[in-house]
Design a protein around this motif. Structure first.
Motif, PDB file in Angstrom:
ATOM      1  N   GLU A  69       0.838  -1.194   0.000  1.00 23.10           N
ATOM      2  CA  GLU A  69       0.000   0.000   0.000  1.00 23.10           C
ATOM      3  C   GLU A  69       0.878   1.251   0.000  1.00 23.10           C
ATOM      4  O   GLU A  69       2.086   1.183   0.241  1.00 23.10           O
ATOM      5  CB  GLU A  69      -0.906   0.018   1.245  1.00 23.10           C
ATOM      6  N   THR A  70       0.233   2.384  -0.249  1.00 27.68           N
ATOM      7  CA  THR A  70       0.936   3.656  -0.148  1.00 27.68           C
ATOM      8  C   THR A  70       0.592   4.317   1.179  1.00 27.68           C
ATOM      9  O   THR A  70      -0.486   4.112   1.728  1.00 27.68           O
ATOM     10  CB  THR A  70       0.553   4.596  -1.303  1.00 27.68           C
ATOM     11  N   ILE A  71       1.532   5.105   1.693  1.00 30.53           N
ATOM     12  CA  ILE A  71       1.288   5.884   2.901  1.00 30.53           C
ATOM     13  C   ILE A  71       1.704   7.325   2.625  1.00 30.53           C
ATOM     14  O   ILE A  71       2.581   7.582   1.787  1.00 30.53           O
ATOM     15  CB  ILE A  71       2.062   5.347   4.120  1.00 30.53           C
ATOM     16  N   ARG A 127       8.366   2.799   9.993  1.00 33.66           N
ATOM     17  CA  ARG A 127       8.705   1.460   9.475  1.00 33.66           C
ATOM     18  C   ARG A 127       8.925   1.507   7.965  1.00 33.66           C
ATOM     19  O   ARG A 127       9.824   0.852   7.426  1.00 33.66           O
ATOM     20  CB  ARG A 127       7.615   0.462   9.830  1.00 33.66           C
ATOM     21  N   ALA A 128       8.086   2.269   7.277  1.00 37.30           N
ATOM     22  CA  ALA A 128       8.231   2.387   5.819  1.00 37.30           C
ATOM     23  C   ALA A 128       9.539   3.076   5.457  1.00 37.30           C
ATOM     24  O   ALA A 128      10.231   2.671   4.511  1.00 37.30           O
ATOM     25  CB  ALA A 128       7.041   3.153   5.246  1.00 37.30           C
ATOM     26  N   ILE A 197       6.227   9.398  -4.363  1.00 34.98           N
ATOM     27  CA  ILE A 197       5.273   9.187  -5.455  1.00 34.98           C
ATOM     28  C   ILE A 197       4.575  10.505  -5.760  1.00 34.98           C
ATOM     29  O   ILE A 197       3.874  11.057  -4.910  1.00 34.98           O
ATOM     30  CB  ILE A 197       4.239   8.107  -5.073  1.00 34.98           C
ATOM     31  N   THR A 198       4.766  10.996  -6.979  1.00 37.22           N
ATOM     32  CA  THR A 198       4.161  12.272  -7.370  1.00 37.22           C
ATOM     33  C   THR A 198       3.039  12.088  -8.386  1.00 37.22           C
ATOM     34  O   THR A 198       2.351  13.057  -8.721  1.00 37.22           O
ATOM     35  CB  THR A 198       5.227  13.216  -7.958  1.00 37.22           C
ATOM     36  N   ASP A 199       2.862  10.870  -8.860  1.00 35.77           N
ATOM     37  CA  ASP A 199       1.824  10.603  -9.848  1.00 35.77           C
ATOM     38  C   ASP A 199       0.439  10.976  -9.292  1.00 35.77           C
ATOM     39  O   ASP A 199       0.031  10.489  -8.234  1.00 35.77           O
ATOM     40  CB  ASP A 199       1.844   9.117 -10.229  1.00 35.77           C
ATOM     41  N   THR A 202      -2.157   8.035  -8.701  1.00 31.54           N
ATOM     42  CA  THR A 202      -1.853   7.218  -7.519  1.00 31.54           C
ATOM     43  C   THR A 202      -2.224   7.960  -6.246  1.00 31.54           C
ATOM     44  O   THR A 202      -2.795   7.385  -5.318  1.00 31.54           O
ATOM     45  CB  THR A 202      -0.351   6.857  -7.502  1.00 31.54           C
ATOM     46  N   ARG A 203      -1.919   9.243  -6.196  1.00 32.86           N
ATOM     47  CA  ARG A 203      -2.254  10.037  -5.021  1.00 32.86           C
ATOM     48  C   ARG A 203      -3.766  10.161  -4.851  1.00 32.86           C
ATOM     49  O   ARG A 203      -4.272  10.120  -3.726  1.00 32.86           O
ATOM     50  CB  ARG A 203      -1.603  11.418  -5.103  1.00 32.86           C
ATOM     51  N   SER A 204      -4.488  10.291  -5.943  1.00 32.59           N
ATOM     52  CA  SER A 204      -5.951  10.371  -5.866  1.00 32.59           C
ATOM     53  C   SER A 204      -6.535   9.066  -5.335  1.00 32.59           C
ATOM     54  O   SER A 204      -7.457   9.081  -4.506  1.00 32.59           O
ATOM     55  CB  SER A 204      -6.536  10.680  -7.247  1.00 32.59           C
TER      56      SER A 204
END
Length: 215
Positions: A69-71, A127-128, A197-199, A202-204
């Protein structure tokens, strides 16, 4: 007459639903605006740190430690004295809870609301970052949760800091022992920039998932 009553009932139902949807929308956008204001306020405060010693990253998005996942991390401050990982909250009222409890409580004039323990939330961020920077051993990470003056913080933390916005820079500057060499600082900064991540898509998706989890 019956048709008129039926029409009135239908109109009342539509209006009631519209009002409910509007209230929910206002609540969501108010929370979003408050969060953005808090992050902007902290960004401004951190911009005053000397660039010769501190590198500030705002609104970082990376993959979690498992890579599934993304954080999103509000702020990361890289320095010779440690890596400060900052979670910004813009809440009012009494904020109380224990360091390791899953939930904290916000109390506004007797109206109580639960919130996820931001120290645990920040542990996930750390942790990430540890996984991302695993080539660098024994990096000192410092967790900081920061609230505005309108909050009354009633939390004791031994493994991190829970402070007011006005105390943030002072807390960071209180660390003066060099723990990271300059050569490593440069490499770490490059890795964080590269992993961010700047895309927009993906951020949306990430933001939509956060909103869904909140409900």
């Amino acid at each position: 007459m019956m048709h008129s009553e039926t029409l009135s009932t239908a109109l009342y139902t539509v209006l009631a639903v519209a009002v409910f949807v509007l209230m929910v929308w206002l609540r969501l956008t108010r929370a979003k605006r408050a969060g953005k204001y808090g992050e902007a306020n902290i960004k401004l405060r951190l911009s005053g740190l000397p660039e010769s010693k501190y590198t500030v990253f705002d609104d970082i998005m990376i993959h979690n430690a498992s890579g599934t996942e993304t954080i999103q991390i509000d702020h990361v401050v890289l320095s010779p004295y440690g890596i400060f990982v900052i979670e910004t909250k813009n809440y009012q009222g009494w904020i109380y809870g224990s360091e390791h409890a899953e939930k904290w409580t916000q109390n506004i004039y007797g109206n109580k609301h639960e919130l996820f323990n931001p120290l645990l939330q920040n542990d996930t961020h750390i942790r990430a970052l540890r996984k991302l920077l695993s080539d660098h051993k024994y990096l000192p990470f410092i967790s900081i949760i920061t609230f505005p003056a309108k909050a009354d913080i009633r939390v004791d933390a031994s493994e991190g800091h829970v402070v007011y916005w006005s105390q943030l820079v002072r807390t960071i500057k209180s660390y003066r022992e060099r723990r990271i060499e300059d050569s490593d600082l440069q490499a770490i900064a490059r890795q964080i920039r590269s992993a961010n991540i700047t895309d927009k898509e993906t951020r949306s998706r990430h933001n939509a998932g956060v909103k869904g989890a909140a409900h």
